[in-house]
Design a protein around this motif. Structure first.
Motif, PDB file in Angstrom:
ATOM      1  N   PHE A   1      34.958 -27.521  46.968  1.00 19.92           N
ATOM      2  CA  PHE A   1      36.458 -27.720  46.768  1.00 19.92           C
ATOM      3  C   PHE A   1      36.703 -29.219  46.204  1.00 19.92           C
ATOM      4  CE2 PHE A   1      39.894 -29.964  49.532  1.00 19.92           C
ATOM      5  CZ  PHE A   1      40.907 -29.140  49.022  1.00 19.92           C
ATOM      6  N   GLN A   2      36.119 -30.069  46.686  1.00 18.90           N
ATOM      7  CA  GLN A   2      36.448 -31.453  46.199  1.00 18.90           C
ATOM      8  C   GLN A   2      36.144 -31.582  44.725  1.00 18.90           C
ATOM      9  OE1 GLN A   2      33.936 -33.501  48.855  1.00 18.90           O
ATOM     10  NE2 GLN A   2      35.545 -33.879  50.372  1.00 18.90           N
ATOM     11  N   ALA A   3      35.305 -30.703  44.145  1.00 16.28           N
ATOM     12  CA  ALA A   3      35.381 -30.866  42.598  1.00 16.28           C
ATOM     13  C   ALA A   3      36.006 -30.190  41.888  1.00 16.28           C
ATOM     14  CB  ALA A   3      33.712 -30.362  42.310  1.00 16.28           C
ATOM     15  N   LEU A   4      36.928 -29.178  42.476  1.00 16.11           N
ATOM     16  CA  LEU A   4      37.827 -28.676  41.636  1.00 16.11           C
ATOM     17  C   LEU A   4      39.033 -29.479  41.247  1.00 16.11           C
ATOM     18  CD1 LEU A   4      38.542 -25.524  44.248  1.00 16.11           C
ATOM     19  CD2 LEU A   4      37.051 -25.527  41.696  1.00 16.11           C
ATOM     20  N   PRO A   5      39.719 -28.912  40.081  1.00 16.36           N
ATOM     21  CA  PRO A   5      40.711 -29.843  39.738  1.00 16.36           C
ATOM     22  C   PRO A   5      42.101 -29.860  40.699  1.00 16.36           C
ATOM     23  CG  PRO A   5      40.273 -28.313  37.936  1.00 16.36           C
ATOM     24  CD  PRO A   5      39.575 -27.802  39.237  1.00 16.36           C
ATOM     25  N   ALA A   6      42.793 -30.843  40.591  1.00 17.91           N
ATOM     26  CA  ALA A   6      43.854 -30.939  41.816  1.00 17.91           C
ATOM     27  C   ALA A   6      44.733 -29.615  41.655  1.00 17.91           C
ATOM     28  CB  ALA A   6      44.507 -32.248  41.366  1.00 17.91           C
ATOM     29  N   ALA A   7      45.695 -29.787  42.517  1.00 16.88           N
ATOM     30  CA  ALA A   7      46.598 -28.645  43.001  1.00 16.88           C
ATOM     31  C   ALA A   7      47.232 -28.065  41.584  1.00 16.88           C
ATOM     32  CB  ALA A   7      47.687 -28.831  44.057  1.00 16.88           C
ATOM     33  N   PRO A   8      47.481 -26.945  41.451  1.00 10.71           N
ATOM     34  CA  PRO A   8      47.352 -25.710  42.207  1.00 10.71           C
ATOM     35  C   PRO A   8      46.330 -25.032  42.373  1.00 10.71           C
ATOM     36  CG  PRO A   8      48.593 -25.077  40.330  1.00 10.71           C
ATOM     37  CD  PRO A   8      48.216 -26.671  39.800  1.00 10.71           C
ATOM     38  N   ARG A   9      45.187 -25.225  41.424  1.00  8.45           N
ATOM     39  CA  ARG A   9      44.295 -24.502  41.419  1.00  8.45           C
ATOM     40  C   ARG A   9      43.310 -24.775  42.802  1.00  8.45           C
ATOM     41  NH1 ARG A   9      39.077 -24.736  36.926  1.00  8.45           N
ATOM     42  NH2 ARG A   9      37.804 -23.240  38.142  1.00  8.45           N
ATOM     43  N   ARG A  10      43.365 -25.911  43.238  1.00  7.10           N
ATOM     44  CA  ARG A  10      42.648 -26.474  44.270  1.00  7.10           C
ATOM     45  C   ARG A  10      43.092 -25.590  45.566  1.00  7.10           C
ATOM     46  NH1 ARG A  10      41.098 -32.312  46.195  1.00  7.10           N
ATOM     47  NH2 ARG A  10      39.952 -32.206  44.045  1.00  7.10           N
ATOM     48  N   THR A  11      44.330 -25.768  45.473  1.00  4.35           N
ATOM     49  CA  THR A  11      45.119 -24.992  46.933  1.00  4.35           C
ATOM     50  C   THR A  11      44.915 -23.509  46.656  1.00  4.35           C
ATOM     51  OG1 THR A  11      47.059 -26.713  46.873  1.00  4.35           O
ATOM     52  CG2 THR A  11      47.476 -24.680  47.802  1.00  4.35           C
ATOM     53  N   ALA A  12      45.063 -22.974  45.633  1.00  7.41           N
ATOM     54  CA  ALA A  12      44.856 -21.470  45.503  1.00  7.41           C
ATOM     55  C   ALA A  12      43.437 -21.104  45.862  1.00  7.41           C
ATOM     56  CB  ALA A  12      45.066 -20.880  44.082  1.00  7.41           C
ATOM     57  N   TRP A  13      42.365 -21.671  45.503  1.00  7.50           N
ATOM     58  CA  TRP A  13      40.893 -21.592  46.100  1.00  7.50           C
ATOM     59  C   TRP A  13      40.933 -21.529  47.612  1.00  7.50           C
ATOM     60  CZ3 TRP A  13      37.089 -23.979  48.391  1.00  7.50           C
ATOM     61  CH2 TRP A  13      35.755 -23.502  48.230  1.00  7.50           C
ATOM     62  N   LEU A  14      41.559 -22.652  48.082  1.00  8.04           N
ATOM     63  CA  LEU A  14      41.579 -22.809  49.339  1.00  8.04           C
ATOM     64  C   LEU A  14      41.975 -21.698  50.157  1.00  8.04           C
ATOM     65  CD1 LEU A  14      40.447 -24.749  51.646  1.00  8.04           C
ATOM     66  CD2 LEU A  14      42.579 -26.066  51.577  1.00  8.04           C
ATOM     67  N   LEU A  15      43.362 -21.242  49.778  1.00  2.00           N
ATOM     68  CA  LEU A  15      43.847 -20.299  50.536  1.00  2.00           C
ATOM     69  C   LEU A  15      43.122 -19.051  50.338  1.00  2.00           C
ATOM     70  CD1 LEU A  15      47.667 -20.817  49.329  1.00  2.00           C
ATOM     71  CD2 LEU A  15      46.639 -21.385  51.556  1.00  2.00           C
ATOM     72  N   GLY A  16      42.502 -18.823  49.288  1.00  2.00           N
ATOM     73  CA  GLY A  16      41.633 -17.467  49.255  1.00  2.00           C
ATOM     74  C   GLY A  16      40.352 -17.696  50.054  1.00  2.00           C
ATOM     75  N   ARG A  17      39.865 -18.821  50.438  1.00  2.00           N
ATOM     76  CA  ARG A  17      38.868 -18.841  51.469  1.00  2.00           C
ATOM     77  C   ARG A  17      39.451 -18.667  52.795  1.00  2.00           C
ATOM     78  NH1 ARG A  17      35.655 -17.975  47.234  1.00  2.00           N
ATOM     79  NH2 ARG A  17      33.868 -18.984  47.360  1.00  2.00           N
ATOM     80  N   VAL A  18      40.550 -19.307  53.147  1.00  3.44           N
ATOM     81  CA  VAL A  18      41.193 -19.325  54.496  1.00  3.44           C
ATOM     82  C   VAL A  18      41.385 -17.712  54.957  1.00  3.44           C
ATOM     83  CG1 VAL A  18      43.069 -19.481  55.908  1.00  3.44           C
ATOM     84  CG2 VAL A  18      42.166 -21.572  54.585  1.00  3.44           C
TER      85      VAL A  18
END
Length: 638
Positions: free
Chosen positions: A413-430
Motif C-alpha cells: 500500500f505504501q509503495a503505491l502512488p498517491a490517491a486516488p489509486r492508493r485509495t481505490a486499492w485500499l477500498l478494494g481490500r476493505v
C-alpha cells in the motif's frame, strides 16, 4: 471545584520539590530568592530519576539544552496503552502507538528542568500540538527535545522556558509549549463558575465511565484509564472523578519513575471532554493544545480518587474549547486548565463502530445480489460487500490501512502512488476482507479481525487469501471504479466487476463487442444502449475474473449469446468451452456484474430467464435509462 475551603495564602503554598537533586528541602525553603546556579553539565537520568532524559546533544548553562530520546516500545510501555490500532486477542504488527499530548508535556518539562535545578514546574502555557508523535514501525522514533530560557520574562524565583519536540529529524516541531518554573506553587484560582445550560436543555445524563473503556468509546489501555465512577454529562459541562495511578507500569526497568506531572491523570481529564463530545455530537475529540495550565500543589498520592470538572466554552469549526479543573482530594484545587483545545472528528458512524470493535464490525455495506444470482446461490455460499470513499473521507488512509492490512500488505500500500489509486486499492481490500470475514461467519466460523489474514495476487492479478486461520479459504474477486469498491467471497471461484454507465463511442464499441453481440444490441440507442454495452463489458470482466485469467487475450473472446430482460447475459468462452450466466445490477451511476460459477454449454443455451424459476416475479418489462421496452425474456444471437 465544589468546595467551601479557604484557599491557602501564597506564603503557605507548598514548596515545589519534585527533583531528586534537592537534598535538603528545609535549607532550600529558607534560602533567599536568588537565581539557581546553573550546573556545569545537565542532570543525568540516573541522578535525576527522570525517564525521558536521554542523550544531551547541546547544552549552554542557564540558557538552553537539547536532548535526544528514542521511543522504544519495549521500554516505553505506556505506548501499548495508547495505540490507535488495536486487535483484541492478538498483537497487531501494524499497531499505531501515539505519544499522548500530556506525555509530551512531561518530556518537555523534564528537559526544561535541567536548566533550573532547585525549581519545579508550576504551570504550562501556549501548548500547540500540530502532529502526532508515533513510534516507528519495528524501530525507534528519535525525538529531539529542546528547551530555551526566556531571560527577558524570567525573574529570580520564576522562570519561563520555551520548549519543543521534533521527531525523526523534522525541523518543524510536533508540539511546543512554554513551561513555568518556580520555588512555590501559585495560589489556587477560584473554582470554575457554573455552566449555564441553554434554555430547554435536557437533564444531565449519568454515564458509567467503566463502560466507556469496556465498549471502547475510549481506546486507552489500563495505564491511561483514569476516569472513575459515574460521569455527569450536562449540556455545557461534565463532572466526574479521576483515579491517580502509580507510574510504575509506564516504563520498563524503572519501578519508581520521577514524574514532574501526572500524564495519565491529565489524559483522563481530556477523556472526560472526549466523552462529552461523543455523547452530544457523536464525534471523537483529540487534544491539540491548551492556553494555560496552573499547578496548585503536588500530585495527589497514588490511589487517590479526585473530583474533576470540565466546562465547555465554545465550538469553532471543528475545535472544542473547555476550561478544566481537578481537585486534590482534600477539598482544594490541584490543577486548573484554561483553554483546553480538542479537535473533533466527524467520522462516519460505521467507521466509529468498526474502530470500537474491529472483530465484530464490518466497515463496508452488504451488497444485495440480483434476483437470479441470489436465487441460484445460497446466502451462506457467497458474500458481497461494497464501500464508497465517502465512508472514510474524513479518516486518514494510512491509519485505515493499519487497521486492515498485514505488514506485507501495508508495504505494498505504501509503495503505491498517491490517491486516488492508493485509495481505490485500499477500498478494494476493505471490501474483500469484509466479504471474506462475512463468508467465514456464515459458514459457522468465528469472527475474524481483518489483520488475521492477508490478500495477495497471482501472476494474472487474481486475488487470493493467505494466512487463513482454517481450511478452506474463500475465493475472492475485487472490482473498483471511481470512488466505489466491491468484492465477492465464495466457496468456489467467483467474478465481479463494477463500471460507470456512460455513452461510449463507436470505436470503443467495436473494440469490446463481436458482430453477433452488436446484432443482439440491435436498434437500442442512447441511454439504453449505453447501459447494455456497460453490462456487456462488465459481464466479460466478471467472467474473466472468475476463470482466473482476466479478459485475455481480449474482450471479444468472451461472447454474449443472449441478453435477458432481467439484466442477465448468457456468456460463452469458446477457447475453454466454458459457459456462464452472468447477472448484472444497475446501482445509480454504476453497473455491477456477478459471475458465481461456470455453466456447461447445454446449461447456458437451455436456461430460461424471465420465468417463474426465480420466484413468482416474471421479468416481462425492463427499465433502462429513460425508456421502457417490451421484449422477450432473452434475445438470443442467431
Amino acid at each position: 471545584m465544589d468546595t467551601a475551603s479557604t484557599m491557602p495564602a501564597r506564603s503557605a503554598a507548598p514548596l515545589v520539590a519534585r527533583l531528586q537533586e534537592m537534598r535538603d528541602l528545609r535549607t532550600q525553603d529558607a534560602a533567599p530568592a536568588t537565581p539557581p546556579s546553573p550546573p556545569s553539565a545537565p542532570l543525568l537520568p540516573a541522578a535525576a530519576g527522570l525517564p525521558f532524559l536521554g542523550t544531551v546533544t547541546g547544552y549552554q548553562p542557564g540558557v538552553q539544552v537539547a536532548v535526544e530520546r528514542p521511543l522504544l516500545p519495549a521500554r516505553d510501555r505506556y505506548l501499548s496503552d495508547h495505540d490507535f490500532v488495536q486487535a483484541p486477542g492478538m498483537r497487531n504488527p501494524n499497531c499505531y502507538p501515539v505519544v499522548p499530548m500530556t506525555m509530551s508535556l512531561e518530556m518537555m518539562a523534564e528537559v526544561a528542568a535541567c536548566l533550573v535545578p532547585g525549581l519545579g514546574v508550576t504551570g504550562i502555557e501556549d501548548v500547540n500540538a500540530v502532529r502526532w508523535i508515533v513510534a516507528g514501525d519495528g524501530g525507534a522514533a528519535v525525538l529531539r527535545v529542546e528547551a530555551v530560557i526566556d531571560l527577558s520574562s524570567s525573574t529570580p524565583d520564576r522562570y519561563r522556558i520555551d520548549a519543543r519536540i521534533c521527531a525523526d529529524g523534522d525541523r518543524q516541531p510536533s508540539i511546543s509549549a512554554r513551561l513555568l518554573f518556580g520555588r512555590r506553587y501559585p495560589v489556587a484560582p477560584p473554582p470554575l463558575p457554573p455552566a449555564e445550560p441553554p434554555a430547554g436543555a435536557a437533564a444531565p445524563v449519568l454515564f458509567d465511565t467503566a463502560s466507556a473503556y469496556a465498549q471502547r468509546l475510549m481506546f486507552h489501555g489500563p495505564s491511561f484509564q483514569a476516569m472513575h465512577g459515574i460521569a455527569r454529562l450536562g449540556a455545557e459541562d461534565v463532572r466526574g472523578e479521576l483515579v491517580v495511578r502509580a507510574p510504575s507500569t509506564l516504563f520498563a526497568g524503572t519501578e519508581a519513575p520521577q514524574l514532574l506531572l501526572d500524564p495519565a491523570l491529565l489524559d483522563g481529564l481530556g477523556q472526560l471532554v472526549a466523552l462529552w463530545s461523543f455523547h452530544h455530537h457523536r464525534q471523537a475529540a483529540f487534544p491539540v493544545g491548551l492556553g494555560r495550565l496552573t499547578l496548585c500543589g503536588p500530585t495527589p498520592p497514588a490511589g487517590s480518587v479526585v473530583p474533576a470538572r470540565a466546562v465547555i466554552r465554545g465550538r469553532q469549526l471543528k475545535m472544542l474549547v473547555a476550561d478544566l479543573e481537578v481537585g486534590d482530594g482534600r477539598g482544594g484545587t490541584w490543577l486548573r486548565i484554561d483553554g483546553w483545545r480538542a479537535w473533533q472528528f466527524a467520522w462516519d458512524a460505521r467507521l466509529l463502530a468498526f474502530q470500537r470493535d474491529p472483530v465484530r464490525q464490518l466497515l463496508s455495506d452488504a451488497q444485495d445480489l440480483p434476483v437470479p444470482a441470489a436465487a441460484s446461490s445460497p446466502s451462506a455460499a457467497v458474500q458481497c460487500r461494497r464501500i464508497g470513499a465517502a465512508r472514510v473521507a474524513r479518516f486518514d488512509a494510512a491509519l485505515l490501512a493499519r487497521h486492515y492490512l498485514q505488514p506485507a500488505e501495508l508495504a505494498r500500500f505504501q509503495a503505491l502512488p498517491a490517491a486516488p489509486r492508493r485509495t481505490a486499492w485500499l477500498l478494494g481490500r476493505v471490501a474483500a476482507k469484509d466479504a471474506a470475514r462475512a463468508w467465514h461467519l456464515a459458514q459457522g466460523g468465528m469472527a475474524l479481525h481483518p489483520g488475521d489474514f492477508a490478500i495477495d495476487n497471482d501472476a494474472h492479478g487474481q486475488p487470493h487469501v493467505t494466512h487463513w486461520p482454517d481450511s478452506p479459504a474463500p475465493h475472492l474477486s475485487i472490482a473498483h471504479c471511481g470512488e466505489e469498491a466491491v468484492a465477492l467471497a465464495g466457496a468456489t471461484p467467483v467474478g465481479i466487476d463494477l463500471e460507470t454507465v456512460a455513452v461510449r463511442d463507436e470505436a470503443c464499441e467495436q473494440a469490446v463487442t463481436t458482430a453477433a453481440e452488436r446484432e443482439l444490441l440491435g436498434v437500442r440507442d442512447g441511454a439504453v444502449r449505453a447501459a447494455w454495452l456497460t453490462r456487456l463489458w462488465c459481464a466479460k470482466e466478471a467472467m474473466g475474473k472468475r476463470m482466473g485469467s482476466g479478459v485475455v487475450p481480449g474482450p471479444r473472446h468472451f461472447e454474449a449469446q443472449a441478453l435477458c430482460a432481467d439484466g442477465s447475459l448468457r456468456m460463452w468462452h469458446a477457447a475453454s468451452g466454458t459457459g456462464s450466466i452472468v447477472t448484472t445490477l444497475r446501482s445509480g451511476e454504476y453497473m455491477l456484474a456477478f459471475d458465481l460459477g461456470p455453466r456447461g454449454a447445454a446449461a447456458v443455451r437451455e436456461t430460461k430467464f424471465g420465468e417463474t424459476k426465480y420466484g413468482e416475479t416474471k421479468f416481462r418489462e425492463t427499465k433502462l435509462g429513460e425508456t421502457k421496452t417490451k421484449e422477450p425474456p432473452c434475445k438470443e444471437s442467431p
